[in-house]
Design a protein around this motif. Structure first.
Motif, PDB file in Angstrom:
ATOM      1  N   ALA A  31       0.899  -1.093  -0.084  1.00 14.50           N
ATOM      2  CA  ALA A  31      -0.081  -0.009  -0.165  1.00 14.50           C
ATOM      3  C   ALA A  31       0.985   1.108   0.059  1.00 14.50           C
ATOM      4  N   SER A  32       1.974   1.181   0.847  1.00 14.61           N
ATOM      5  CA  SER A  32       2.557   2.385   0.799  1.00 14.61           C
ATOM      6  C   SER A  32       3.488   2.733  -0.435  1.00 14.61           C
ATOM      7  N   GLU A  33       4.092   1.440  -1.034  1.00  8.90           N
ATOM      8  CA  GLU A  33       4.184   1.931  -2.563  1.00  8.90           C
ATOM      9  C   GLU A  33       3.440   2.434  -3.596  1.00  8.90           C
ATOM     10  N   LYS A  34       2.197   1.695  -3.335  1.00  7.01           N
ATOM     11  CA  LYS A  34       1.193   2.276  -4.471  1.00  7.01           C
ATOM     12  C   LYS A  34       0.744   3.560  -4.165  1.00  7.01           C
ATOM     13  N   PHE A  35       0.413   4.015  -3.091  1.00  5.03           N
ATOM     14  CA  PHE A  35       0.235   5.438  -2.520  1.00  5.03           C
ATOM     15  C   PHE A  35       1.389   6.324  -2.160  1.00  5.03           C
ATOM     16  N   GLN A  36       2.499   5.990  -2.312  1.00  3.03           N
ATOM     17  CA  GLN A  36       3.762   6.800  -1.853  1.00  3.03           C
ATOM     18  C   GLN A  36       3.607   7.276  -0.398  1.00  3.03           C
ATOM     19  N   VAL A  37       3.269   6.224   0.288  1.00  2.00           N
ATOM     20  CA  VAL A  37       3.314   6.759   1.734  1.00  2.00           C
ATOM     21  C   VAL A  37       4.506   6.556   2.521  1.00  2.00           C
ATOM     22  N   PRO A  38       5.401   7.587   2.728  1.00  2.00           N
ATOM     23  CA  PRO A  38       6.646   7.558   3.272  1.00  2.00           C
ATOM     24  C   PRO A  38       7.214   6.564   4.558  1.00  2.00           C
ATOM     25  N   LYS A  39       6.286   6.487   5.498  1.00  2.00           N
ATOM     26  CA  LYS A  39       6.499   5.561   6.836  1.00  2.00           C
ATOM     27  C   LYS A  39       5.446   4.553   7.024  1.00  2.00           C
ATOM     28  N   VAL A  40       6.221   3.275   7.134  1.00  2.00           N
ATOM     29  CA  VAL A  40       5.484   1.983   7.142  1.00  2.00           C
ATOM     30  C   VAL A  40       5.737   1.402   8.484  1.00  2.00           C
ATOM     31  N   TYR A  41       4.355   1.096   9.248  1.00  2.00           N
ATOM     32  CA  TYR A  41       4.600   0.243  10.523  1.00  2.00           C
ATOM     33  C   TYR A  41       3.818  -1.169  10.211  1.00  2.00           C
ATOM     34  N   ALA A  42       4.485  -2.089  10.812  1.00  2.00           N
ATOM     35  CA  ALA A  42       3.770  -3.519  10.615  1.00  2.00           C
ATOM     36  C   ALA A  42       3.831  -4.263  11.941  1.00  2.00           C
ATOM     37  N   GLY A  43       2.937  -4.974  11.961  1.00  2.00           N
ATOM     38  CA  GLY A  43       2.603  -5.918  13.413  1.00  2.00           C
ATOM     39  C   GLY A  43       1.305  -5.604  13.984  1.00  2.00           C
TER      40      GLY A  43
END
Ligand SMILES: NC(=O)c1ccc[n+]([C@@H]2O[C@H](COP(=O)([O-])OP(=O)(O)OC[C@H]3O[C@@H](n4cnc5c(N)ncnc54)[C@H](OP(=O)(O)O)[C@@H]3O)[C@@H](O)[C@H]2O)c1
Length: 334
Positions: free
Chosen positions: A43-55
């Motif tokens: 999703a971050s790549e598709k919508f160019q969202v700079p920060k990613v948090y997972a878990g």
């Protein structure tokens, strides 16, 4: 002014929120939090969202670490209330998917936390942005059908994972602990929200019948709810995850009736024939479904409310009333 957005949940509806925020010129997508890293990153790549948090705790970390103006919640239902509370603690405005909570305790908690803050809260009742409801309401408010005597809302499709591609491999929609209920909590909240807008406040639920027939789950996948509006109009909501996609609303009054197919596939039917001369009925007959996404319109409205510091509907109270309606109906299951 730029409004900084953090999204929780990179699934089917997370993408729809991401689309809406990315199209609004006042918004900046800052971060996304989701359970599975692969989904959050896609999703971050598709919508160019700079920060990613997972878990599982990704949403806590995102809300703590980022300077957000808005938290947009698109997770399984059981996480809505805890994420709302965390967002309120950090003074973030909130757009929350329906149902906003799965218990009365959660609703009470959110209500008391919101009371001391000046935050904009929107419940994601996107159906309200279908312009056909304004046309139907105009017809009712003008008294064209006379005094309303009976209302029915039918809504069905083949359920999550079939009618739309819910992403999470957890298949949480069919897990009572995570979903909080079945088809009534999923689709019924939309129906009661629209009927409250059209007819007025509901008074009480009279009863339900339900069945689990097509999905391996504990809660209902077919359900009828009988209820009463405060103005004494009897109502029926009938929802299903086991049937052809179909959505219709029938409204009967002392002077006539309308039956509207909300997908816009068929023209509304009405009676008596003399109503055809009425301008509002003519507008209803001419209605063509809007091409612009209802969710984008909702997001634009939400952002405008933040910019103008005005809380409008669909707000917390609308989300709460809809959940309370379903919980009242569920009390008849026991
Ligand atoms: N307004 C409407 O018309 C409408 C329509 C459809 C759905 N909805 C609502 O939207 C919400 C999401 O539904 P959906 O169809 O998008 O489901 P979905 O595709 O399964 O998406 C849920 C997302 O939440 C993520 N998630 C699960 N646990 C998490 C956690 N602890 N922290 C962060 N993220 C977590 C999942 O991650 P994983 O993929 O890694 O499991 C998944 O990406 C539901 O409340 C649903 O009722 C509303």
């Amino acid at each position: 002014m730029t409004i900084k957005i953090g999204i929780v949940g990179a699934g089917a509806f997370g993408s729809i929120h991401l689309t809406g925020f990315s199209k609004n010129p006042s918004c900046q997508l800052v971060a996304i939090a989701s359970r599975t890293e692969k989904h959050a990153k896609a999703a971050s790549e598709k919508f160019q969202v700079p920060k990613v948090y997972a878990g599982n705790d990704s949403w806590k970390k995102m809300i703590d670490n980022e300077k957000l103006d808005v938290v947009s919640i698109c997770t399984p239902n059981y996480l809505h209330a805890p994420i709302i509370s965390k967002a309120i603690e950090k003074n973030c405005h909130i757009l929350c998917e329906k149902p906003i909570a799965i218990s009365r305790e959660e609703l009470r908690q959110i209500e008391s936390e919101l009371a001391s803050k000046d935050l904009i809260f929107f419940t994601s009742f996107n159906k309200r942005y279908n312009p056909i409801f304004k046309l139907i309401k105009g017809t009712l408010d003008e008294g064209i059908l006379g005094k309303i005597t009976l209302v029915r809302y039918y809504f069905s499709h083949y359920g999550p994972y079939k009618s739309w591609e819910a992403l999470s491999e957890e298949k949480w929609f069919f897990d009572s602990e995570k979903a909080g209920g079945g088809v009534l909590l999923d689709l019924g909240v939309h129906c009661i929200d629209i009927l409250r807008y059209l007819i007025g406040e509901y008074d009480k639920v009279n009863g339900i019948n339900f069945k689990t027939s097509c999905i391996q789950m504990e809660d209902e996948d077919n359900c009828n709810v009988l209820f009463q509006f405060k103005n004494d109009v009897p109502g029926l909501i009938s929802v299903s995850w086991c049937n052809e996609p179909s959505e219709t609303i029938d409204i009967f009054g002392t002077k006539g009736f309308i039956k509207v197919n909300l997908s816009g596939r068929n023209s509304p039917s009405f009676g008596p024939k003399s109503l055809k001369r009425n301008k509002l009925i003519k507008d209803l007959l001419k209605f063509k479904p809007a091409s612009e996404s209802a969710q984008n319109k909702l997001i634009d409205h939400f952002i405008n409310c933040i910019l103008t510091k005005k809380q409008e509907s669909p707000n917390f109270s609308d989300g709460k009333k809809a959940v309370e309606f379903v919980l009242e109906a569920y009390s008849f299951k026991k």
